[in-house]
Design a protein around this motif. Structure first.
Motif, PDB file in Angstrom:
ATOM      1  N   LEU A  31       0.828  -1.205   0.000  1.00 55.14           N
ATOM      2  CA  LEU A  31       0.000   0.000   0.000  1.00 55.14           C
ATOM      3  C   LEU A  31       0.862   1.254   0.000  1.00 55.14           C
ATOM      4  CD1 LEU A  31      -2.888   1.263   0.342  1.00 55.14           C
ATOM      5  CD2 LEU A  31      -2.524   1.048   2.809  1.00 55.14           C
ATOM      6  N   GLN A  32       0.514   2.177  -0.868  1.00 59.82           N
ATOM      7  CA  GLN A  32       1.182   3.479  -0.944  1.00 59.82           C
ATOM      8  C   GLN A  32       0.108   4.504  -1.276  1.00 59.82           C
ATOM      9  OE1 GLN A  32       1.777   5.377  -4.171  1.00 59.82           O
ATOM     10  NE2 GLN A  32       2.103   6.921  -2.611  1.00 59.82           N
ATOM     11  N   VAL A  33      -0.277   5.314  -0.281  1.00 60.13           N
ATOM     12  CA  VAL A  33      -1.343   6.293  -0.473  1.00 60.13           C
ATOM     13  C   VAL A  33      -1.163   7.424   0.530  1.00 60.13           C
ATOM     14  CG1 VAL A  33      -3.009   5.184   1.089  1.00 60.13           C
ATOM     15  CG2 VAL A  33      -3.845   6.495  -0.894  1.00 60.13           C
ATOM     16  N   GLY A  34      -1.746   8.563   0.228  1.00 57.95           N
ATOM     17  CA  GLY A  34      -1.728   9.673   1.176  1.00 57.95           C
ATOM     18  C   GLY A  34      -1.277  10.988   0.592  1.00 57.95           C
ATOM     19  N   THR A  35      -0.459  10.951  -0.474  1.00 58.48           N
ATOM     20  CA  THR A  35       0.066  12.211  -0.991  1.00 58.48           C
ATOM     21  C   THR A  35      -1.024  13.100  -1.574  1.00 58.48           C
ATOM     22  OG1 THR A  35       1.881  13.223  -2.212  1.00 58.48           O
ATOM     23  CG2 THR A  35       0.734  11.428  -3.318  1.00 58.48           C
ATOM     24  N   ASN A  36      -2.050  12.499  -2.172  1.00 56.71           N
ATOM     25  CA  ASN A  36      -3.141  13.324  -2.711  1.00 56.71           C
ATOM     26  C   ASN A  36      -3.967  13.945  -1.590  1.00 56.71           C
ATOM     27  OD1 ASN A  36      -2.527  12.995  -5.477  1.00 56.71           O
ATOM     28  ND2 ASN A  36      -3.433  10.959  -5.414  1.00 56.71           N
ATOM     29  N   ASP A  37      -4.135  13.225  -0.477  1.00 63.27           N
ATOM     30  CA  ASP A  37      -4.809  13.804   0.691  1.00 63.27           C
ATOM     31  C   ASP A  37      -4.033  15.020   1.183  1.00 63.27           C
ATOM     32  OD1 ASP A  37      -6.923  11.589   1.928  1.00 63.27           O
ATOM     33  OD2 ASP A  37      -5.269  10.662   0.839  1.00 63.27           O
ATOM     34  N   VAL A  38      -2.708  14.888   1.217  1.00 62.65           N
ATOM     35  CA  VAL A  38      -1.860  15.998   1.656  1.00 62.65           C
ATOM     36  C   VAL A  38      -2.066  17.186   0.726  1.00 62.65           C
ATOM     37  CG1 VAL A  38       0.547  16.761   1.940  1.00 62.65           C
ATOM     38  CG2 VAL A  38      -0.155  14.510   2.788  1.00 62.65           C
ATOM     39  N   GLY A  39      -2.095  16.927  -0.579  1.00 68.29           N
ATOM     40  CA  GLY A  39      -2.299  17.982  -1.555  1.00 68.29           C
ATOM     41  C   GLY A  39      -3.653  18.677  -1.405  1.00 68.29           C
ATOM     42  N   TRP A  40      -4.649  17.931  -0.926  1.00 70.99           N
ATOM     43  CA  TRP A  40      -5.979  18.493  -0.650  1.00 70.99           C
ATOM     44  C   TRP A  40      -6.013  19.167   0.712  1.00 70.99           C
ATOM     45  CZ3 TRP A  40      -9.671  19.393  -4.050  1.00 70.99           C
ATOM     46  CH2 TRP A  40      -9.694  18.666  -5.232  1.00 70.99           C
ATOM     47  N   ARG A  41      -4.862  19.188   1.380  1.00 75.31           N
ATOM     48  CA  ARG A  41      -4.687  19.827   2.688  1.00 75.31           C
ATOM     49  C   ARG A  41      -5.567  19.211   3.776  1.00 75.31           C
ATOM     50  NH1 ARG A  41      -0.849  23.437   2.115  1.00 75.31           N
ATOM     51  NH2 ARG A  41      -0.637  24.547   0.173  1.00 75.31           N
TER      52      ARG A  41
END
Length: 186
Positions: A57-67
């Protein structure tokens, strides 16, 4: 080596040449560009249906980008891991750190990764820290591995695979988990 691996995540996962890098395994690329932790959570039944021997699993960077807050992202990733463990009790699981990106996001990503590192053992999940490989000292994605401080170049994927491949080989040398660790419902 043999077995089936589901690579799950966002566009970084979607862009991987997993079959090439992990020949000898049955590979499922379940990366979707733009996916957030919410999107991956919604796709858990699809993952469970495949009944893979391992999930990477590799996820989370888009959540970060959405702040989204680090607490929100951590809660979602922890929920994903708990639900995977519950639905696939013997699956081998690797959670990778949220990949570095622009410097401004480094404090949030470091917080997320610290929490994931602490949580992973409670679900018998291997935590793979990609920061020593991909980040500069200030927490920004190394420009040698990216042209836009978000997506990886071939050199970035090469650096990632150099640390991921031994981790995958290691989990397949161990017996699968035989039972889930119960998580108290509050």
């Amino acid at each position: 080596m043999s077995g089936s691996i589901a690579f799950v995540g966002d566009g970084l996962t979607a862009g991987g040449r997993w079959e090439e890098w992990f020949h000898g395994y049955t590979v499922h690329n379940l990366g979707v560009s733009g996916n957030t932790t919410d999107d991956v959570m919604a796709r858990l039944p699809e993952i469970a249906e495949l009944r893979p021997d391992a999930v990477v699993l590799q996820v989370g960077t888009n959540d970060v980008g959405w702040r989204r807050s680090d607490e929100y992202i951590v809660r979602n990733i922890e929920t994903i891991l708990v639900l995977l463990r519950r639905g696939l009790p013997s699956v081998r699981l690797i959670i990778q750190s949220v990949v570095p990106r622009e410097r401004e996001y480094a404090p949030t990503i470091r917080s997320i990764n610290r929490h994931l590192w602490q949580f992973a053992p409670t679900q018998k999940v291997v935590y793979l820290d990609l920061w020593p490989t991909l980040a500069q000292p200030d927490g920004e994605l190394d420009p040698a591995y990216s042209e836009d401080r978000l997506h990886l170049t071939d050199a970035g994927y090469d650096a990632w695979i150099a640390v991921l491949k031994p981790a995958v080989e290691d989990i397949f040398e161990r017996p699968p988990v035989t039972s889930a660790i119960p998580v108290q419902q509050v």
